[in-house]
Design an enzyme around this catalytic site. Structure first.
Site, PDB file in Angstrom:
ATOM      1  N   ASP A  31       1.957   3.341  -6.889  1.00 18.22           N
ATOM      2  CA  ASP A  31       0.505   3.131  -6.964  1.00 18.22           C
ATOM      3  C   ASP A  31       0.041   2.826  -8.395  1.00 18.22           C
ATOM      4  O   ASP A  31      -0.878   3.488  -8.907  1.00 18.22           O
ATOM      5  CB  ASP A  31      -0.247   4.377  -6.460  1.00 18.22           C
ATOM      6  CG  ASP A  31       0.271   4.889  -5.126  1.00 18.22           C
ATOM      7  OD1 ASP A  31       0.636   4.073  -4.274  1.00 18.22           O
ATOM      8  OD2 ASP A  31       0.300   6.133  -4.936  1.00 18.22           O
ATOM      9  N   GLU A 245      -6.043   0.793   2.682  1.00 18.57           N
ATOM     10  CA  GLU A 245      -6.107   1.674   1.499  1.00 18.57           C
ATOM     11  C   GLU A 245      -5.852   0.819   0.250  1.00 18.57           C
ATOM     12  O   GLU A 245      -5.744  -0.400   0.332  1.00 18.57           O
ATOM     13  CB  GLU A 245      -5.058   2.796   1.602  1.00 18.57           C
ATOM     14  CG  GLU A 245      -3.625   2.299   1.631  1.00 18.57           C
ATOM     15  CD  GLU A 245      -2.607   3.401   1.924  1.00 18.57           C
ATOM     16  OE1 GLU A 245      -2.972   4.557   2.171  1.00 18.57           O
ATOM     17  OE2 GLU A 245      -1.395   3.081   1.908  1.00 18.57           O
TER      18      GLU A 245
END
Ligand code: FUB
Length: 346
Positions: A31, A245
């Site tokens: 991420d 997301e």
């Protein structure tokens, strides 16, 4: 690339075909949110660990406990510096577990780390921690940001100096549980409960302008609407294009680019608009599926070129929750669209 399809992968071959290699190999990171501060690229990733939790569709196996900040002097560098622990969950009064995808921002020489975590009530919220250095250590605020919920904060500074947070994630990210304004705890173990039907408008990421001190929302979060080619909101059943997301916002030649992951179809997609609040029109894929279930990214300019920071699970040989951050260049077409990247050469 979903976990069930990795059984026959030759990982040595795959790593030879990979367009880029992990920026750190001594720990697992994911991420990646990249920013240029003082001429250097700082990367704010999740720090993946194997805490022994079984894989499930709520993401319980993502049981991260701290954050490390990485840095590189140039995207061509093959090895990032790991600056060690910048924030640990034990030092966040309101958070119990699951430090998921973070982001960072700088304002007036102060650095802000934004991060999601589950509280002791089992609910994901978003917190902020501050430091005088881009590598921390960061000191957490005592409470989560008032009015925050769900996961994956991405903070964008517009040219007029306003900061906006984009956030949200469905399934384990709990966004669907907030559809009526309050957390709906019914069917707690189901990642699919409370989602819209396939023929209804897709759940949207959220955006909120931040207060001057970057510690609070300055407004009630609004929907980040992504429209199709007919000007209609994408549908929940449009799994190849709808938001799941991993929000990110960047601006290129005056246009706003909202990018995100489609989750269960494993694409990084983007949509373009003329305003930080949107609406945005779906424009295509940035990255085809990587090895590992999740895909998550950031986009960052350095010396006039644009780079995609992303992750895959090639180093761990496909373990979903043990990922490694990577970087590759993005190429824009003359009309502002982005050329789709294949993470492994064919
Ligand atoms: O790293 C945990 C979660 O996986 C992130 O918050 C999601 O975006 C996905 O990458």
């Amino acid at each position: 690339m979903p976990e069930d399809s990795i059984a026959h992968i030759d990982f040595d071959e795959l790593n030879r075909k990979a367009i880029s290699q992990p920026l750190v190999k001594q720990i697992y990171t994911a991420d990646p949110s990249a920013h240029v501060f003082n001429g250097k690229i700082y990367i704010y990733p999740s720090h993946d660990i194997d805490a022994g939790d079984a894989f499930d569709d709520l993401g319980s196996h993502f049981a991260m406990e701290d954050y490390h900040v990485l840095s590189i002097n140039h995207p061509a560098e093959t090895e990032a510096t790991d600056h060690g622990v910048a924030l640990h969950v034990k030092d966040v009064p309101w958070a119990e577990k699951q430090l998921w995808a973070p982001d960072a921002a700088e304002k007036d020489g102060k650095y802000y780390l934004f991060f999601p975590a589950k509280g002791y009530d089992g609910i994901f919220r978003i917190g902020v921690a501050t430091s005088t250095s881009p590598i921390g250590p960061f000191i957490a605020q005592p409470e989560a940001i008032k009015g925050s919920f769900s996961i994956d904060p991405a903070v964008f500074k517009d040219d007029d100096g306003q900061y906006y947070m984009y956030f949200g994630g469905i399934w384990g990210g709990q966004l669907q549980r907030w559809r009526k304004g309050n957390f709906n705890a019914a069917d707690a173990s189901s990642p699919f409960a409370h989602l819209p039907n396939d023929d209804e408008s897709a759940l949207c990421a959220k955006v909120a302008r931040l207060s001057d001190d970057l510690l609070a929302f300055d407004e009630t979060p609004k929907d980040v609407v992504v429209l199709d080619e007919k000007g209609l909101p994408l549908l929940q059943g449009d799994n190849d294009r709808r938001f799941f997301e991993a929000s990110w916002m960047h601006k290129y030649k005056g246009k706003y680019y909202f990018s995100y992951s489609t989750g269960d179809t494993h694409y990084l997609c983007y949509a373009m608009g003329d305003d930080p609040y949107g609406p945005f029109t779906y424009a295509g894929r940035i990255l085809n599926p990587v090895v590992g279930w999740t895909s998550h990214h950031s986009i960052c300019e350095f010396n006039g070129k644009w780079y995609l920071f992303y992750h895959d699970s090639s180093l761990s040989k496909g373990v979903t929750h043990l990922r490694s951050v990577k970087v590759t260049e993005i190429i824009y077409n003359d009309d502002g669209t982005i050329q789709t990247i294949d993470p492994y050469k064919v």
